[in-house]
Design a protein around this motif. Structure first.
Motif, PDB file in Angstrom:
ATOM      1  N   ASP A 214       0.817  -1.217   0.000  1.00  0.00           N
ATOM      2  CA  ASP A 214       0.000   0.000   0.000  1.00  0.00           C
ATOM      3  C   ASP A 214       0.851   1.269   0.000  1.00  0.00           C
ATOM      4  O   ASP A 214       0.353   2.354   0.293  1.00  0.00           O
ATOM      5  CB  ASP A 214      -0.951   0.028   1.209  1.00  0.00           C
ATOM      6  CG  ASP A 214      -1.934  -1.136   1.193  1.00  0.00           C
ATOM      7  OD1 ASP A 214      -2.255  -1.618   0.081  1.00  0.00           O
ATOM      8  OD2 ASP A 214      -2.359  -1.570   2.274  1.00  0.00           O
ATOM      9  N   LYS A 216       2.828   4.333  -1.802  1.00  0.00           N
ATOM     10  CA  LYS A 216       2.643   5.069  -3.041  1.00  0.00           C
ATOM     11  C   LYS A 216       3.812   4.808  -3.992  1.00  0.00           C
ATOM     12  O   LYS A 216       4.968   4.768  -3.586  1.00  0.00           O
ATOM     13  CB  LYS A 216       2.511   6.560  -2.758  1.00  0.00           C
ATOM     14  CG  LYS A 216       2.144   7.384  -3.984  1.00  0.00           C
ATOM     15  CD  LYS A 216       1.933   8.836  -3.637  1.00  0.00           C
ATOM     16  CE  LYS A 216       1.565   9.649  -4.878  1.00  0.00           C
ATOM     17  NZ  LYS A 216       1.363  11.082  -4.548  1.00  0.00           N
ATOM     18  N   ASP A 218       6.759   5.244  -6.421  1.00  0.00           N
ATOM     19  CA  ASP A 218       7.795   6.243  -6.668  1.00  0.00           C
ATOM     20  C   ASP A 218       8.623   5.774  -7.861  1.00  0.00           C
ATOM     21  O   ASP A 218       9.298   4.733  -7.792  1.00  0.00           O
ATOM     22  CB  ASP A 218       8.684   6.432  -5.440  1.00  0.00           C
ATOM     23  CG  ASP A 218       9.643   7.613  -5.604  1.00  0.00           C
ATOM     24  OD1 ASP A 218       9.693   8.202  -6.704  1.00  0.00           O
ATOM     25  OD2 ASP A 218      10.356   7.932  -4.632  1.00  0.00           O
ATOM     26  N   PRO A 231       0.108   5.221 -13.421  1.00  0.00           N
ATOM     27  CA  PRO A 231      -0.608   6.458 -13.099  1.00  0.00           C
ATOM     28  C   PRO A 231       0.020   7.158 -11.899  1.00  0.00           C
ATOM     29  O   PRO A 231       0.797   6.569 -11.145  1.00  0.00           O
ATOM     30  CB  PRO A 231      -2.030   5.977 -12.789  1.00  0.00           C
ATOM     31  CG  PRO A 231      -1.880   4.531 -12.419  1.00  0.00           C
ATOM     32  CD  PRO A 231      -0.740   4.003 -13.233  1.00  0.00           C
ATOM     33  N   ALA A 232      -0.312   8.437 -11.738  1.00  0.00           N
ATOM     34  CA  ALA A 232       0.292   9.231 -10.663  1.00  0.00           C
ATOM     35  C   ALA A 232      -0.150   8.742  -9.287  1.00  0.00           C
ATOM     36  O   ALA A 232       0.598   8.864  -8.317  1.00  0.00           O
ATOM     37  CB  ALA A 232      -0.073  10.700 -10.841  1.00  0.00           C
ATOM     38  N   ASP A 233      -1.369   8.167  -9.172  1.00  0.00           N
ATOM     39  CA  ASP A 233      -1.864   7.712  -7.869  1.00  0.00           C
ATOM     40  C   ASP A 233      -1.711   6.212  -7.701  1.00  0.00           C
ATOM     41  O   ASP A 233      -2.445   5.583  -6.929  1.00  0.00           O
ATOM     42  CB  ASP A 233      -3.331   8.105  -7.704  1.00  0.00           C
ATOM     43  CG  ASP A 233      -4.187   7.561  -8.843  1.00  0.00           C
ATOM     44  OD1 ASP A 233      -3.606   7.090  -9.853  1.00  0.00           O
ATOM     45  OD2 ASP A 233      -5.425   7.608  -8.728  1.00  0.00           O
ATOM     46  N   ALA A 234      -0.749   5.605  -8.398  1.00  0.00           N
ATOM     47  CA  ALA A 234      -0.571   4.163  -8.303  1.00  0.00           C
ATOM     48  C   ALA A 234      -0.071   3.780  -6.920  1.00  0.00           C
ATOM     49  O   ALA A 234       0.690   4.504  -6.291  1.00  0.00           O
ATOM     50  CB  ALA A 234       0.412   3.687  -9.369  1.00  0.00           C
ATOM     51  N   VAL A 235      -0.504   2.590  -6.466  1.00  0.00           N
ATOM     52  CA  VAL A 235      -0.153   2.080  -5.144  1.00  0.00           C
ATOM     53  C   VAL A 235       0.463   0.709  -5.317  1.00  0.00           C
ATOM     54  O   VAL A 235       0.020  -0.096  -6.149  1.00  0.00           O
ATOM     55  CB  VAL A 235      -1.382   2.018  -4.223  1.00  0.00           C
ATOM     56  CG1 VAL A 235      -1.014   1.465  -2.850  1.00  0.00           C
ATOM     57  CG2 VAL A 235      -1.998   3.406  -4.083  1.00  0.00           C
ATOM     58  N   PRO A 261      -6.925  -0.841  -9.554  1.00  0.00           N
ATOM     59  CA  PRO A 261      -8.034  -0.067  -8.960  1.00  0.00           C
ATOM     60  C   PRO A 261      -9.409  -0.585  -9.370  1.00  0.00           C
ATOM     61  O   PRO A 261     -10.402  -0.321  -8.686  1.00  0.00           O
ATOM     62  CB  PRO A 261      -7.792   1.343  -9.497  1.00  0.00           C
ATOM     63  CG  PRO A 261      -6.992   1.156 -10.737  1.00  0.00           C
ATOM     64  CD  PRO A 261      -6.154  -0.070 -10.522  1.00  0.00           C
TER      65      PRO A 261
END
Length: 295
Positions: A214, A216, A218, A231-235, A261
């Motif tokens: 979980d 973020k 980088d 994507p920018a909000d990938a986890v 997601p």
């Protein structure tokens, strides 16, 4: 004549005359009728003035005598120095004659000495030039040998880094397989073994790292599996292969799997069990396929 005591004047008669004249002036004033007339005053004043002059006269004569003595002594010293100067002039003339004789006698040898000195200077210049060339060649040889040694050390460093990285990748894959096997004791033992191996690797500057679940994504630390542009909000969902840094320099990013997601939340716990079988060889295969970016 150089002694000052020989030039002193007897002062006793002059002092006696001074006393007599002063007493005469006092007697004239005492015997004269009062008020004193002008002639009496002039006589008394003349006696006192003459007595004073006689009292100072011996000292004036003595001063002139001492002055004359100093002049005579100075003149005597100058005469003596002139005599010494004549002796020095004769010695200088003799030395000059001897030097002229020596020059005439050694005129031919002087030319030979000058020629020999020039030859020696030229030979020394040539030897210095040869020595400098030898030093340059020696420095180039040493630099080449040192450069070769440095290249060998770098090549050796890269080789043992690759070996250690492959070992750590296989241990990581083994730990993942043990964690998915459903045997906690075995997974714990292999986890301790993996931590011990990583501690040993950290002592030489090689530091592996994993992505936390979980966490973020980088792009500088991780590389997404099967995704070209995350994507920018990938986890991060899990780590497939650990990342590596060597002495603070990044060797390779960690290979991670991103969370989907669009996947249902209820099926998230069952996905590791369903993918346990195929993920074990894939993790080992991916760890073998990762390239070491060390120099």
């Amino acid at each position: 004549m150089k002694d000052v005591s020989e030039w002193k004047v007897a002062w006793q008669p002059f002092v006696a005359a001074n006393v007599v004249l002063v007493l005469a002036a006092a007697g004239v004033i005492w015997k004269a009728a009062h008020p004193i007339s002008l002639n009496v005053a002039l006589v008394a004043t003349g006696c006192v003035a003459l007595g004073s002059l006689l009292g100072c006269l011996p000292f004036i004569l003595e001063y002139r005598a001492v002055k004359k003595l100093v002049e005579v002594n100075a003149l005597t010293t100058v005469v003596e120095q002139l005599g010494d100067l004549k002796k020095y002039s004769a010695q200088v003339a003799a030395a000059t004659d001897q030097w002229a004789s020596v020059q005439e006698a050694t005129k031919g040898n002087t030319d030979k000495t000058v020629i020999a000195a020039r030859e020696i200077a030229g030979r020394m210049t040539e030897e210095i030039r040869e020595f400098n060339e030898f030093q340059v060649k020696l420095n180039d040889t040493e630099k080449g040998a040192l450069r070769l040694e440095v290249e060998k050390l770098r090549r050796t460093e890269g080789e043992w880094l690759q070996v250690v990285v492959r070992i750590l990748d296989h241990i990581f894959a083994l730990h993942n397989a043990a964690a998915r096997s459903g045997q906690p004791e075995l997974a714990e033992q292999i986890g301790n073994f993996q931590n011990a191996c990583r501690d040993a690797a950290r002592r030489v500057g090689l530091t592996p790292y994993n992505a936390a679940p979980d966490e973020k994504f980088d792009a500088q630390k991780f590389r997404a599996h099967g995704v070209e542009t995350p994507p920018a909000d990938a986890v991060v969902a899990e780590t497939l292969a650990p990342g590596l840094t060597f002495q603070g320099r990044l060797l390779r990013p960690a290979l991670v799997r991103l969370q989907d997601p669009n996947a249902p939340a209820a099926q998230a716990p069952t996905e590791p069990a369903a993918e346990a079988g195929p993920e074990k060889p894939e993790a080992g295969e991916r760890s073998g396929q990762l390239t070491l970016e060390a120099e």
